[in-house]
Scaffold this active site. Structure first.
Site: not given
Ligand code: GNR
Ligand code: NI
Length: 168
Positions: A46, A51, A93-94, A135-136, A139
């Site tokens: 995602g 980001q 998270c990236l 999660h997104e 952000h």
């Molecule tokens: O790549 C991602 N893996 C992930 C694993 C578990 C829960 C959420 C994520 S999202 C993350 C990519 C990211 O940072 N998206 O904002």
């Molecule tokens: Ni993230």
């Protein structure tokens, strides 16, 4: 093909609140295309516009496995209408590279959103898709998943990442 720079925690710009998209034009499609290239290049499932330092309510998700065809889904102006249940989910998270921690999420969510053409959709999600959407969408509200952890853990993670991404 453009790969965008990803902001790293604790960058203050990760805490800005994103604004709704009103114009569904070719510039929006180009941004989504660049976000997709950036997500795939970094092996993420995602990516939220926040980001890549764009304060617009856009995120993309692709949960396809490496041996499957790509399945990119674009979520614009998403709103969570209903949530139910609770699950512990191990997340990465990236913007917080190398850190994996468990946080609580709603198990099932009912959402409405628009796609890249401005068409409205309403859907219910569970499992990894539900977790990833939460999660997104966090952000876009300026929230990074580590903010659900203890202050002690947050400070440890800040110190560790500041060391790795120290400006030369
Ligand atoms: O790549 C991602 N893996 C992930 C694993 C578990 C829960 C959420 C994520 S999202 C993350 C990519 C990211 O940072 N998206 O904002
Ligand atoms: Ni993230």
């Amino acid at each position: 093909m453009t790969i965008l720079d990803i902001l790293h925690y604790p960058d203050a710009r990760l805490h800005l609140k994103a604004q709704n998209v009103t114009l569904f034009d070719s510039k929006l499609k180009e941004l989504i295309n660049n976000m997709a290239n950036t997500m795939y290049e970094n092996n993420g499932i995602g990516l939220a516009a926040t980001q890549v330092n764009v304060q617009k309510r856009i995120f993309i998700i692709d949960l396809s496995k490496n041996d499957e065809p790509r399945n990119l889904i674009t979520f614009i102006n998403l709103e969570i209408l209903e949530k139910s249940g609770e699950v512990l989910s191990e997340e990465g998270c990236l913007s917080v590279p190398g850190i994996y921690e468990k946080v609580y999420r709603s198990e099932t969510i009912k959402v409405k959103f628009q796609d890249e053409n401005g068409k409205s959709h309403q859907n219910e999600y569970k499992g990894l898709m539900s977790i990833c959407i939460q999660h997104e969408n966090d952000h876009l509200d300026g929230k990074v998943f580590v903010e659900y952890l203890s202050n002690l853990k947050q400070n440890f993670i800040k110190k560790k990442l500041k060391k790795i991404f120290k400006p030369e």
